[in-house]
Design a protein around this motif. Structure first.
Motif, PDB file in Angstrom:
ATOM      1  N   HIS A  94       0.411   3.091  -6.702  1.00 63.62           N
ATOM      2  CA  HIS A  94      -0.616   3.267  -7.735  1.00 63.62           C
ATOM      3  C   HIS A  94      -1.505   2.018  -7.835  1.00 63.62           C
ATOM      4  O   HIS A  94      -1.009   0.907  -7.963  1.00 63.62           O
ATOM      5  CB  HIS A  94       0.049   3.569  -9.079  1.00 63.62           C
ATOM      6  CG  HIS A  94      -0.929   3.865 -10.163  1.00 63.62           C
ATOM      7  ND1 HIS A  94      -1.610   5.056 -10.212  1.00 63.62           N
ATOM      8  CD2 HIS A  94      -1.353   3.122 -11.205  1.00 63.62           C
ATOM      9  CE1 HIS A  94      -2.417   5.034 -11.259  1.00 63.62           C
ATOM     10  NE2 HIS A  94      -2.278   3.873 -11.875  1.00 63.62           N
ATOM     11  N   GLY A  95      -2.803   2.217  -7.741  1.00 63.63           N
ATOM     12  CA  GLY A  95      -3.769   1.135  -7.871  1.00 63.63           C
ATOM     13  C   GLY A  95      -3.959   0.283  -6.632  1.00 63.63           C
ATOM     14  O   GLY A  95      -4.732  -0.671  -6.655  1.00 63.63           O
ATOM     15  N   SER A  96      -3.293   0.617  -5.528  1.00 63.36           N
ATOM     16  CA  SER A  96      -3.380  -0.213  -4.324  1.00 63.36           C
ATOM     17  C   SER A  96      -4.578   0.119  -3.440  1.00 63.36           C
ATOM     18  O   SER A  96      -4.981  -0.681  -2.610  1.00 63.36           O
ATOM     19  CB  SER A  96      -2.102  -0.075  -3.495  1.00 63.36           C
ATOM     20  OG  SER A  96      -1.979   1.247  -2.992  1.00 63.36           O
ATOM     21  N   VAL A  97      -5.136   1.298  -3.628  1.00 62.15           N
ATOM     22  CA  VAL A  97      -6.206   1.809  -2.775  1.00 62.15           C
ATOM     23  C   VAL A  97      -7.370   2.260  -3.641  1.00 62.15           C
ATOM     24  O   VAL A  97      -7.165   2.830  -4.714  1.00 62.15           O
ATOM     25  CB  VAL A  97      -5.663   3.000  -1.931  1.00 62.15           C
ATOM     26  CG1 VAL A  97      -6.771   3.728  -1.223  1.00 62.15           C
ATOM     27  CG2 VAL A  97      -4.622   2.521  -0.934  1.00 62.15           C
ATOM     28  N   VAL A  98      -8.589   2.003  -3.174  1.00 61.35           N
ATOM     29  CA  VAL A  98      -9.790   2.543  -3.813  1.00 61.35           C
ATOM     30  C   VAL A  98     -10.506   3.408  -2.786  1.00 61.35           C
ATOM     31  O   VAL A  98     -10.248   3.303  -1.582  1.00 61.35           O
ATOM     32  CB  VAL A  98     -10.726   1.434  -4.352  1.00 61.35           C
ATOM     33  CG1 VAL A  98     -10.067   0.685  -5.498  1.00 61.35           C
ATOM     34  CG2 VAL A  98     -11.160   0.478  -3.268  1.00 61.35           C
ATOM     35  N   ASP A 131       8.934  -2.035  -9.610  1.00 61.60           N
ATOM     36  CA  ASP A 131       8.056  -1.591 -10.699  1.00 61.60           C
ATOM     37  C   ASP A 131       6.694  -1.090 -10.228  1.00 61.60           C
ATOM     38  O   ASP A 131       5.691  -1.291 -10.882  1.00 61.60           O
ATOM     39  CB  ASP A 131       7.848  -2.721 -11.726  1.00 61.60           C
ATOM     40  CG  ASP A 131       9.162  -3.202 -12.315  1.00 61.60           C
ATOM     41  OD1 ASP A 131      10.060  -2.365 -12.533  1.00 61.60           O
ATOM     42  OD2 ASP A 131       9.292  -4.419 -12.543  1.00 61.60           O
ATOM     43  N   VAL A 132       6.668  -0.458  -9.053  1.00 59.52           N
ATOM     44  CA  VAL A 132       5.426   0.104  -8.535  1.00 59.52           C
ATOM     45  C   VAL A 132       5.638   1.589  -8.308  1.00 59.52           C
ATOM     46  O   VAL A 132       6.550   1.989  -7.615  1.00 59.52           O
ATOM     47  CB  VAL A 132       5.005  -0.588  -7.215  1.00 59.52           C
ATOM     48  CG1 VAL A 132       3.706  -0.009  -6.701  1.00 59.52           C
ATOM     49  CG2 VAL A 132       4.875  -2.078  -7.406  1.00 59.52           C
ATOM     50  N   GLU A 133       4.774   2.393  -8.907  1.00 59.27           N
ATOM     51  CA  GLU A 133       4.853   3.847  -8.728  1.00 59.27           C
ATOM     52  C   GLU A 133       3.965   4.260  -7.567  1.00 59.27           C
ATOM     53  O   GLU A 133       3.014   3.585  -7.234  1.00 59.27           O
ATOM     54  CB  GLU A 133       4.275   4.559  -9.957  1.00 59.27           C
ATOM     55  CG  GLU A 133       5.033   4.382 -11.226  1.00 59.27           C
ATOM     56  CD  GLU A 133       4.302   5.100 -12.365  1.00 59.27           C
ATOM     57  OE1 GLU A 133       3.585   6.083 -12.122  1.00 59.27           O
ATOM     58  OE2 GLU A 133       4.469   4.660 -13.493  1.00 59.27           O
ATOM     59  N   GLU A 134       4.301   5.412  -6.995  1.00 60.76           N
ATOM     60  CA  GLU A 134       3.433   5.992  -5.972  1.00 60.76           C
ATOM     61  C   GLU A 134       2.656   7.143  -6.607  1.00 60.76           C
ATOM     62  O   GLU A 134       3.146   7.811  -7.521  1.00 60.76           O
ATOM     63  CB  GLU A 134       4.253   6.521  -4.803  1.00 60.76           C
ATOM     64  CG  GLU A 134       4.830   5.393  -3.970  1.00 60.76           C
ATOM     65  CD  GLU A 134       5.589   5.899  -2.780  1.00 60.76           C
ATOM     66  OE1 GLU A 134       5.160   5.595  -1.661  1.00 60.76           O
ATOM     67  OE2 GLU A 134       6.581   6.601  -2.968  1.00 60.76           O
ATOM     68  N   CYS A 157      -8.489  -1.171   0.763  1.00 59.60           N
ATOM     69  CA  CYS A 157      -7.524  -1.966   0.014  1.00 59.60           C
ATOM     70  C   CYS A 157      -8.178  -2.380  -1.304  1.00 59.60           C
ATOM     71  O   CYS A 157      -9.293  -2.905  -1.314  1.00 59.60           O
ATOM     72  CB  CYS A 157      -7.110  -3.193   0.819  1.00 59.60           C
ATOM     73  SG  CYS A 157      -6.070  -4.346  -0.101  1.00 59.60           S
ATOM     74  N   ALA A 158      -7.489  -2.160  -2.401  1.00 59.61           N
ATOM     75  CA  ALA A 158      -8.036  -2.481  -3.721  1.00 59.61           C
ATOM     76  C   ALA A 158      -8.114  -3.984  -3.979  1.00 59.61           C
ATOM     77  O   ALA A 158      -8.826  -4.413  -4.876  1.00 59.61           O
ATOM     78  CB  ALA A 158      -7.203  -1.813  -4.810  1.00 59.61           C
ATOM     79  N   LEU A 195       0.804  -1.227   0.000  1.00 54.10           N
ATOM     80  CA  LEU A 195       0.000   0.000   0.000  1.00 54.10           C
ATOM     81  C   LEU A 195       0.832   1.269   0.000  1.00 54.10           C
ATOM     82  O   LEU A 195       0.582   2.175  -0.805  1.00 54.10           O
ATOM     83  CB  LEU A 195      -0.913   0.017   1.229  1.00 54.10           C
ATOM     84  CG  LEU A 195      -1.891  -1.136   1.385  1.00 54.10           C
ATOM     85  CD1 LEU A 195      -2.512  -1.110   2.777  1.00 54.10           C
ATOM     86  CD2 LEU A 195      -2.956  -1.077   0.309  1.00 54.10           C
ATOM     87  N   TYR A 196       1.800   1.354   0.921  1.00 53.24           N
ATOM     88  CA  TYR A 196       2.547   2.595   1.133  1.00 53.24           C
ATOM     89  C   TYR A 196       4.034   2.321   1.313  1.00 53.24           C
ATOM     90  O   TYR A 196       4.415   1.381   2.011  1.00 53.24           O
ATOM     91  CB  TYR A 196       2.052   3.311   2.399  1.00 53.24           C
ATOM     92  CG  TYR A 196       0.590   3.666   2.379  1.00 53.24           C
ATOM     93  CD1 TYR A 196       0.142   4.769   1.671  1.00 53.24           C
ATOM     94  CD2 TYR A 196      -0.351   2.906   3.068  1.00 53.24           C
ATOM     95  CE1 TYR A 196      -1.201   5.106   1.645  1.00 53.24           C
ATOM     96  CE2 TYR A 196      -1.694   3.236   3.057  1.00 53.24           C
ATOM     97  CZ  TYR A 196      -2.110   4.338   2.343  1.00 53.24           C
ATOM     98  OH  TYR A 196      -3.441   4.664   2.318  1.00 53.24           O
ATOM     99  N   SER A 197       4.859   3.184   0.756  1.00 55.07           N
ATOM    100  CA  SER A 197       6.299   3.091   1.013  1.00 55.07           C
ATOM    101  C   SER A 197       6.584   3.697   2.385  1.00 55.07           C
ATOM    102  O   SER A 197       5.792   4.504   2.901  1.00 55.07           O
ATOM    103  CB  SER A 197       7.084   3.854  -0.056  1.00 55.07           C
ATOM    104  OG  SER A 197       6.902   5.253   0.094  1.00 55.07           O
TER     105      SER A 197
END
Length: 152
Positions: free
Chosen positions: A86-90, A145-148, A105-106, A65-67
């Motif tokens: 990106h895309g981890s939370v709705v 490979d995960v963007e925030e 949580c997505a 979810l978060y760095s």
């Protein structure tokens, strides 16, 4: 009326009984009954790992979810983050205490907390106010490979 998400609504779908067997009553209450921890009581409220020490994931399904770098001291009494993976939370509108934006949580639909905008505490202008019981800190390398990004 149950607050538990419909099992087919999220990619990680388990019954209430399955989640209850994996989580403590407090964790289950926060994640799937949308309970809230008392301010200042959570294990991650005053926990500030270095950016390269790990990341925070959903306590129920381990979705990153978060760095650690996104965590900051907002003084609100709950762990605060200014961006998520990106895309981890709705989000959903929560009208239980006036109009707020709930973060979930997505992957499993677990309740994380609420996101607030316009407070000018960080460059993203967002504060994700998260219950410690809904996340876990995972030591080691952050997901590759995960963007925030901002959620709103």
């Amino acid at each position: 009326m149950s607050k538990f998400p419909a099992p087919s609504q999220y990619p990680v779908a388990k019954s209430a009984e399955e989640w209850k067997s994996k989580l403590t009553p407090k964790e289950y209450g926060v994640l799937f009954n949308k309970d809230t921890e008392r301010a200042g009581s959570g294990e991650y409220d005053k926990f500030y790992p270095k950016a390269d020490e790990g990341h925070f994931a959903c306590k129920a399904c381990n979705n990153p979810l978060y760095s650690a770098e996104a965590k900051f001291n907002s003084g609100c009494g709950w762990p605060a983050f200014d961006k998520c993976y990106h895309g981890s939370v709705v989000t959903e509108v929560d009208n239980s205490w006036g109009r707020r934006v709930e973060i979930l949580c997505a992957k499993c639909g677990g309740h994380l907390g609420h996101v607030f905008e316009g407070e000018r505490m960080t460059p993203t202008n967002e504060r994700h106010c998260v219950n410690s019981a809904s996340v876990t800190f995972i030591k080691g390398e952050a997901p590759k490979d995960v963007e925030e990004s901002k959620v709103l």
